[in-house]
Design a protein around this motif. Sequence first.
Motif, PDB file in Angstrom:
ATOM      1  N   TYR A 190     -34.005  25.056  64.230  1.00  0.00           N
ATOM      2  CA  TYR A 190     -33.075  26.245  64.874  1.00  0.00           C
ATOM      3  C   TYR A 190     -33.462  27.417  65.338  1.00  0.00           C
ATOM      4  CZ  TYR A 190     -29.248  24.207  61.669  1.00  0.00           C
ATOM      5  OH  TYR A 190     -28.347  23.537  61.109  1.00  0.00           O
ATOM      6  N   ARG A 191     -34.822  27.868  64.765  1.00  0.00           N
ATOM      7  CA  ARG A 191     -35.461  29.209  65.147  1.00  0.00           C
ATOM      8  C   ARG A 191     -36.738  29.009  65.862  1.00  0.00           C
ATOM      9  NH1 ARG A 191     -33.790  29.832  59.890  1.00  0.00           N
ATOM     10  NH2 ARG A 191     -35.933  29.741  58.949  1.00  0.00           N
ATOM     11  N   TYR A 192     -37.251  27.737  66.081  1.00  0.00           N
ATOM     12  CA  TYR A 192     -38.300  27.488  66.950  1.00  0.00           C
ATOM     13  C   TYR A 192     -39.585  28.132  66.211  1.00  0.00           C
ATOM     14  CZ  TYR A 192     -34.260  27.482  69.926  1.00  0.00           C
ATOM     15  OH  TYR A 192     -32.913  27.515  70.396  1.00  0.00           O
ATOM     16  N   ARG A 252     -35.079  26.697  80.076  1.00  0.00           N
ATOM     17  CA  ARG A 252     -35.059  27.572  78.598  1.00  0.00           C
ATOM     18  C   ARG A 252     -34.481  26.742  77.655  1.00  0.00           C
ATOM     19  NH1 ARG A 252     -30.041  29.683  77.754  1.00  0.00           N
ATOM     20  NH2 ARG A 252     -28.563  29.905  79.129  1.00  0.00           N
ATOM     21  N   LEU A 253     -34.839  27.150  76.557  1.00  0.00           N
ATOM     22  CA  LEU A 253     -34.126  26.396  75.219  1.00  0.00           C
ATOM     23  C   LEU A 253     -32.538  27.148  74.843  1.00  0.00           C
ATOM     24  CD1 LEU A 253     -37.126  26.819  72.712  1.00  0.00           C
ATOM     25  CD2 LEU A 253     -36.288  24.681  73.812  1.00  0.00           C
ATOM     26  N   GLU A 254     -31.801  25.979  74.616  1.00  0.00           N
ATOM     27  CA  GLU A 254     -30.332  26.434  73.973  1.00  0.00           C
ATOM     28  C   GLU A 254     -29.988  25.505  72.831  1.00  0.00           C
ATOM     29  OE1 GLU A 254     -27.663  27.650  77.205  1.00  0.00           O
ATOM     30  OE2 GLU A 254     -26.304  26.497  76.403  1.00  0.00           O
ATOM     31  N   PHE A 255     -29.246  26.184  71.938  1.00  0.00           N
ATOM     32  CA  PHE A 255     -28.884  25.656  70.856  1.00  0.00           C
ATOM     33  C   PHE A 255     -27.564  24.539  71.023  1.00  0.00           C
ATOM     34  CE2 PHE A 255     -27.023  25.807  66.490  1.00  0.00           C
ATOM     35  CZ  PHE A 255     -28.010  25.486  65.853  1.00  0.00           C
ATOM     36  N   ARG A 256     -27.901  23.286  70.629  1.00  0.00           N
ATOM     37  CA  ARG A 256     -26.944  22.138  70.978  1.00  0.00           C
ATOM     38  C   ARG A 256     -26.736  21.446  69.899  1.00  0.00           C
ATOM     39  NH1 ARG A 256     -25.087  22.010  76.647  1.00  0.00           N
ATOM     40  NH2 ARG A 256     -25.512  23.715  77.691  1.00  0.00           N
ATOM     41  N   ARG A 257     -25.775  20.447  69.860  1.00  0.00           N
ATOM     42  CA  ARG A 257     -25.779  19.320  68.967  1.00  0.00           C
ATOM     43  C   ARG A 257     -26.595  18.325  69.482  1.00  0.00           C
ATOM     44  NH1 ARG A 257     -20.182  16.979  66.845  1.00  0.00           N
ATOM     45  NH2 ARG A 257     -18.973  18.782  66.354  1.00  0.00           N
ATOM     46  N   TYR A 285     -27.950  19.750  64.627  1.00  0.00           N
ATOM     47  CA  TYR A 285     -28.080  20.593  65.636  1.00  0.00           C
ATOM     48  C   TYR A 285     -29.574  20.765  65.936  1.00  0.00           C
ATOM     49  CZ  TYR A 285     -23.222  21.787  64.988  1.00  0.00           C
ATOM     50  OH  TYR A 285     -21.824  21.750  64.749  1.00  0.00           O
ATOM     51  N   LYS A 338     -32.107  22.058  73.164  1.00  0.00           N
ATOM     52  CA  LYS A 338     -32.129  21.273  74.413  1.00  0.00           C
ATOM     53  C   LYS A 338     -32.587  22.288  75.348  1.00  0.00           C
ATOM     54  CE  LYS A 338     -28.712  17.794  73.224  1.00  0.00           C
ATOM     55  NZ  LYS A 338     -27.323  16.963  73.807  1.00  0.00           N
TER      56      LYS A 338
END
Lengths: 348, 131
Positions: free
Chosen positions: B15-17, B106-111, B123, B126
């Motif tokens: 979630y937070r890298y 860039r990183l994006e929050f996905r299922r 989650y 990607k």
Amino acid sequence: MVGIIGYGAYIPRNRIKVEEIAKVWGTDAPSYKRGLMLEEKSVPAPDQDTITMSVEASRRAIRRAGINPAEIGAAYIGSESHPYAVKPSGTVLAEALGATPECHTADLEFACKAGTECMFIALSLVEAGRIKYGLGVGADTSQGAPGDALEYSAAAGAAAFIFGKENCVAVSEETYAYMTDMPDFWRREYQYYPQHGGRFTGEPAYFTHITAAARGIMKKSGTSPKDFAYVIFHQPNGKFPFKVGQILGFNKAQIEPGWLVNKLGNTYSGSSPLGLTSTLDIAKPGDRILLVSYGSGAGSDAFIWKVTDRIDEVRDLAPKTRDILDTNKKYLEYGEYAKFRHKILKAE
Amino acid sequence: MPTPSRYWREIPQRYRYEASRCTGCGKIFFPPRLVCSACGSREFEPTKIAEAGKVMTYTVIHTPPQPFVDQAPYAMGIVELDDGVRITGQIVDCDFSELAVGKRVRLEFRRISQDGKAGVIFYGYKFVPEI
């Protein structure tokens, strides 16, 4: 002074045109386009949902707010499409932002006004001094039943707002809520698609509640339509916001910057909040903005915002809503859309 | 398919890298490690990986493992982030014809996946094109 200190928008890249849906159901696309003032709508990819869009919109809001997310004391998501029936969306959001563990969270539902409910509550908690920063998100991946009129408009998107007492980009001047019990749109437990009352959703529902809320807040604040640079009404289709604006005495130029529905569709809980983000993207310091949501069931939340000098410093810190809407689009055919929206049943 | 408990343990990274930086030699580890593989130090400070970078290599998966069947075909890539960390992930919102070594993402929050119709939804991050 309490108000919005950061805002962010998120819209999936996928789109489907009205013609593509009409082709499948044998309806007349030009009459739908004319009648609903809709051209296309956003469609979530299978890996996008209310939670993922809320996280991305909120991260953009945090960039504009320039705050430490650990200081967000409350995070609320309003949606009618929370991914879980039981398990909060808000915990994922708060965890992803780094707002946990000292954070209050809740998932709200109220058809299309769940987003402004979150804004109302987060703003009020900040104003009461209970929290330093509050986050309110409106997000939906709304579904219309195949062949139903809603299928042409039910879309996906999210808008997030962070509230605080310092460094506001738009100060809250007044709030107002108007609500009655109204069976104009509903979805029962275990049902996949909602049902609605057809034309009943117009006059006694949408128009009655929005006009009452708009008149109520203007009376409470001693304002009239000419005092506002911009106004945003809930956008279930393209026509309703202009019609309700005309009834109330607002002109097209006041409505258009926040009118996204013709290219976006109805993003339900994200609808009027996304309109506010695109309006803030172009607003000037000193502009006064009226926001009136509508949620079936039914009720309207109204807000008066006054834009501050800080808007010019923050608006370029995250993508602007019109830019997100107009770039990197991918058009789907109905088959791919049906797959993405889980309208095709596969063998177990 | 991760179990809910394993998924939960990986939340800080997914979630937070969150990563760790060796205080001895400065190498960043994602996920964090107890011992630095470069200098042997056991002293680390918390950090986060950069959220954008460039594609080093990629492939398109046509025969995926079970949890990803509905997503096929999809692109996987190794991305060198702007802090030098290299991670693997799905590349989405990008037509295959536009995939290229060196492409900015860039990183994006996905299922990521889900445990059937009734299980936990997983989650994480990607990659999407940087626009």
